[in-house]
Motif scaffolding. Structure first.
Motif, mmCIF file in Angstrom:
data_model
loop_
_atom_site.group_PDB
_atom_site.id
_atom_site.type_symbol
_atom_site.label_atom_id
_atom_site.label_comp_id
_atom_site.label_asym_id
_atom_site.label_seq_id
_atom_site.Cartn_x
_atom_site.Cartn_y
_atom_site.Cartn_z
ATOM 1 N N HIS A 211 34.090 9.340 46.358
ATOM 2 C CA HIS A 211 33.093 9.753 44.498
ATOM 3 C C HIS A 211 33.362 11.221 44.462
ATOM 4 N N VAL A 212 33.618 11.720 43.699
ATOM 5 C CA VAL A 212 32.360 12.446 42.930
ATOM 6 C C VAL A 212 32.090 12.593 41.237
ATOM 7 N N GLY A 213 31.359 13.569 41.222
ATOM 8 C CA GLY A 213 30.362 12.751 39.279
ATOM 9 C C GLY A 213 29.683 14.009 39.193
ATOM 10 N N GLY A 214 28.595 14.509 37.920
ATOM 11 C CA GLY A 214 28.167 14.651 37.734
ATOM 12 C C GLY A 214 26.616 14.502 38.615
ATOM 13 N N HIS A 215 25.421 15.074 37.469
ATOM 14 C CA HIS A 215 24.580 14.917 38.316
ATOM 15 C C HIS A 215 23.420 16.045 37.236
ATOM 16 N N ASP A 216 22.015 15.162 36.977
ATOM 17 C CA ASP A 216 21.432 16.355 36.166
ATOM 18 C C ASP A 216 19.878 17.167 37.381
ATOM 19 N N GLU A 217 19.737 17.834 36.351
ATOM 20 C CA GLU A 217 18.336 18.855 38.034
ATOM 21 C C GLU A 217 16.913 18.735 37.008
ATOM 22 N N ASP A 218 16.236 18.574 38.134
ATOM 23 C CA ASP A 218 14.445 18.373 37.676
ATOM 24 C C ASP A 218 13.773 19.057 39.027
ATOM 25 N N THR A 219 12.616 18.905 38.666
ATOM 26 C CA THR A 219 11.934 19.654 39.869
ATOM 27 C C THR A 219 10.610 18.516 40.245
ATOM 28 N N ASP A 220 10.254 17.893 41.504
ATOM 29 C CA ASP A 220 9.586 17.132 41.662
ATOM 30 C C ASP A 220 7.803 18.094 41.139
ATOM 31 N N ASP A 221 6.872 16.654 41.492
ATOM 32 C CA ASP A 221 5.443 17.373 41.748
ATOM 33 C C ASP A 221 4.672 18.826 42.313
ATOM 34 N N ALA A 222 5.911 19.123 43.777
ATOM 35 C CA ALA A 222 5.768 20.538 44.383
ATOM 36 C C ALA A 222 6.097 22.118 43.890
ATOM 37 N N GLY A 223 7.045 20.998 42.591
ATOM 38 C CA GLY A 223 7.954 22.111 42.312
ATOM 39 C C GLY A 223 9.181 22.843 42.533
ATOM 40 N N ALA A 224 9.652 21.853 43.721
ATOM 41 C CA ALA A 224 10.953 21.291 44.743
ATOM 42 C C ALA A 224 11.770 21.054 43.645
ATOM 43 N N PRO A 225 13.407 21.001 44.143
ATOM 44 C CA PRO A 225 14.240 20.670 43.408
ATOM 45 C C PRO A 225 14.663 19.125 43.331
ATOM 46 N N LEU A 226 14.883 18.674 42.656
ATOM 47 C CA LEU A 226 14.738 16.925 42.581
ATOM 48 C C LEU A 226 15.728 16.381 42.153
#
Lengths: 284, 251
Positions: A211-226
Motif C-alpha cells: 500500500h501507498v497513501g497520503g498522510h497529514d503532518e502535525d507535531t506532538d507536545d514536545a514539538g516532535a513531528p507527528l
C-alpha cells in the motif's frame, strides 16, 4: 450451468486503487494503468442495492482485493462470529484474489470503535493474534494478508519489534503480509527509527501486496513531528522513495494507492496510479 | 505497565480520563497528546458517519450544531456492529430525549426518514411487480402483493414529506401544518420518499399482510371515502414498492 469459478486467482503485480463509487463509470470506461481494485469488506455487507450491483460489475473486469476494516484481529475478546459469517458470504459472492485485514483492534465488548487501535507487541498478543488469524484462515479456507499499522505511540510493555512480531505471525500461521509503506514511514517518523531499517528487518518474502497513501503532518507536545494516516492527500516523495527501496528488494508486487478521504476526481487518482506503474516498471 | 484494551477504551471516549500510563512517545516519555490522535480519529470518524447517514437532520440543524450533537451522541452510543452503514439506528430515539433540542419537535421524525432512506438503499433486491401483470380486469381485484424489502412506511404526526422536500429539493413550498405519511421506496438504486394520501399507508399495510387488492380497497374506502385506488396503485407500482404478485390464496 453457471460458471462460478474465480476469474482472477491472484492480484497482478501492477497498480491498483482503493475503489470509490464516484469512480465507477471512469474505471469501467478507461481504467488507465489500474489492473485491480481494493474494496472495503464492510461496505458490501448490506443486503443489496447499488453496492452489490457495482461489485458484480467490477468483479467481471478487475481482480479484487477484499480489505477488512472491522474484524478486530487484535481484540482481546473472541472474534465476532456473525461478522466472520458475513465475511465468508462476501468472499463466496465476490471470489476475490486476496483478503487482507489489519494488525489492530477495533471492537471492545459490544462496541465497534471504527478505528484501527494499537497493540503492545508481547507474547500474549502474539498468541492471541496468531489464534485469530488461524481462525479466520480456517473459516475462509484461504490465506489472509496482515497489514502493519500506523503508530502514534509505543507500549512500554512491548518485548518484540514490529518486524519480528510480524515475521513470527507468518511463521506460526502461514499468513501473508500487506506491507503499507506509508504506514512504515509514519510509524518510523513518529517513533524515531529508520524506515529503510524497518524494510531491511521486515520479512519481505511474505509480502503479497503493498500500500501507498497520503498522510497529514502535525507535531506532538514536545514539538516532535507527528504524522497522521489520513488517506486524504497525494503520496509524498519520501513514501514513493520508500516504495522504490522496497520494490528493489521484493521485485514486482501489487501496489495499491489508497485515497479514502477528500476523494479526488478520477484523473488525479489515475495519475497516482501512473506513478505507481512507473515505480514498478524497473522491477517488472 | 500493562495497558489493557479496557483501560485504553475508557480513556478513548472520555477526554476527562488521564492518558493511560505505559504509552510512550519516540523518546520513551509519556505519550501525552499523542493519545489524542486516537481520541480524535474515533470521534471524527463516527461523527462523519452520522452526518452522512442523517442528511436531513444535518440540514435542519446546520453543520456546526450537528457536529456538537454528534460528538455527544457518538460517545454515548458507539456502534455495536462493524456495519457502519446501519450506525445511528437509535439516533431518532436519542433525539426524542435530548433536552436542548426539544423545541424542534419534528427532529426525531426527520431522523427516522433519514434512517429509512439508508435502510432502503442497502435493502435486498427483489423484482418489482410490473403494471402489465395487472391488465386482466377479472383477476386484478384478487391480486396479492408484498412490500419490497426496500420499501419503508413512515406515519408521522408532522408534515414529514413537506419538511423533507422544503429542505432537500430546490424551490419546494413551505411545509403545511398537516400530518403526513411517507413511503420510502427504491426504483432501482436511489431511494425516494413519496407523500401518501390519507388511507394509503393503511392500504399498503393491508396488502402487505396478505389481503387481496379488492377486499383491502373496500375496507379502506369505508374509512376513507376519498381513497383513490387508481392513483394509489400507480404510485406504488411506479415507486417499485410492490413485489411477489400472485392471484392465489396465500396459505
Amino acid at each position: 450451468m453457471l460458471d462460478t469459478s474465480p476469474r482472477f486467482d491472484t492480484l497482478p503485480p501492477a497498480p491498483g486503487v482503493g475503489y470509490k463509487p464516484q469512480h465507477f463509470a471512469d474505471l469501467m470506461d478507461a481504467p488507465g494503468p489500474v489492473a485491480w481494485l481494493e474494496v472495503h469488506a464492510e461496505n458490501y455487507m448490506g443486503d443489496g442495492g447499488r453496492p452489490h450491483a457495482q461489485l458484480r460489475a467490477l468483479q467481471e473486469r478487475f481482480a479484487l482485493s477484499v480489505h477488512g476494516v472491522g474484524l478486530s484481529i487484535g481484540g482481546e475478546g473472541a472474534l465476532d462470529a456473525d461478522h466472520l459469517a458475513r465475511l465468508k458470504e462476501l468472499m463466496a459472492r465476490t471470489q476475490p484474489a486476496s483478503f487482507s485485514e489489519h494488525l489492530a483492534w477495533s471492537t471492545h465488548g459490544a462496541e465497534f470503535l471504527n478505528d484501527l487501535l494499537p497493540l503492545p507487541y508481547t507474547n500474549a498478543t502474539l498468541q492471541r493474534v496468531a489464534a485469530h488469524i488461524n481462525q479466520v484462515q480456517d473459516i475462509l479456507g484461504r490465506q489472509m494478508l496482515l497489514e502493519n499499522p500506523s503508530s502514534y505511540l509505543a507500549f512500554a510493555e512491548s518485548t518484540w519489534s514490529e518486524t519480528d512480531f510480524l515475521a513470527e505471525l507468518v511463521r506460526r500461521t502461514g499468513c501473508g503480509l500487506l506491507l503499507d509503506v506509508n504506514n512504515v514511514f509514519i510509524s518510523a517518523t513518529n517513533l524515531g527509527y529508520s524506515p529503510q531499517g524497518y524494510i531491511d528487518a521486515y520479512p519481505l518474502e511474505a509480502v503479497g501486496e503493498i500500500h501507498v497513501g497520503g498522510h497529514d503532518e502535525d507535531t506532538d507536545d514536545a514539538g516532535a513531528p507527528l504524522l497522521i494516516d489520513s488517506h486524504g492527500k497525494p503520496v509524498v516523495d519520501p513514501v514513493w522513495a520508500l516504495l522504490d527501496y522496497t520494490l528493489a528488494h521484493t521485485g514486482a508486487r501489487p501496489v495499491l494507492v489508497e485515497w479514502d478521504n477528500d476523494v479526488p476526481d478520477w484523473p488525479t487518482l489515475r495519475d497516482e496510479a501512473m506513478r505507481a506503474a512507473r515505480a514498478l516498471s524497473p522491477v517488472q | 505497565m500493562t495497558v489493557s484494551q479496557d483501560i485504553f477504551r475508557k480513556a478513548l471516549l472520555d477526554a476527562e480520563q488521564p492518558v493511560p500510563s505505559g504509552l510512550l512517545d519516540a523518546q520513551g516519555d509519556a505519550a501525552g497528546t499523542r493519545f489524542s490522535v486516537y481520541r480524535n480519529n474515533v470521534v471524527v470518524s463516527l461523527s462523519e458517519a452520522l452526518a452522512t447517514a442523517f442528511p436531513l437532520v444535518r440540514k435542519l440543524l446546520g453543520a456546526e450544531t450537528f457536529g456538537k450533537l454528534a460528538a455527544i451522541y457518538v460517545r454515548a452510543h458507539p456502534p455495536t456492529s462493524p456495519l457502519m452503514m446501519f450506525y445511528g439506528k437509535d439516533f431518532p430515539e436519542f433525539l426524542d430525549g435530548f433536552e436542548p433540542l426539544q423545541h424542534i419537535r419534528y427532529l426525531s421524525a426527520c431522523a427516522q426518514l433519514d434512517f429509512a432512506m439508508r435502510r432502503s438503499y442497502h435493502a435486498a433486491d427483489a423484482p418489482p411487480v410490473a403494471t402489465k401483470e395487472l391488465q386482466d380486469p377479472e383477476r386484478v381485484m384478487q391480486a396479492r402483493f408484498s412490500l419490497a424489502p426496500s420499501a419503508v412506511l413512515l406515519r408521522s404526526v408532522w408534515p414529514l414529506y413537506d419538511i423533507w422536500a422544503f429542505n432537500m429539493l430546490p424551490s419546494a413550498p413551505k411545509p403545511r401544518a398537516i400530518a403526513q405519511d411517507v413511503l420510502v421506496a427504491r426504483p432501482e438504486f436511489d431511494p425516494q420518499p413519496h407523500l401518501l394520501a390519507p388511507g394509503m399507508a393503511d392500504w399498503l399495510d393491508k396488502l402487505n399482510s396478505g389481503h387481496a387488492l379488492g377486499p383491502a380497497t373496500s375496507e379502506i374506502l369505508e374509512i376513507y371515502p376519498d381513497f383513490d385506488l387508481t392513483a394509489s396503485l400507480a404510485l406504488a407500482l411506479n415507486a417499485q414498492a410492490l413485489v411477489d404478485y400472485t392471484t392465489k390464496e396465500t396459505p
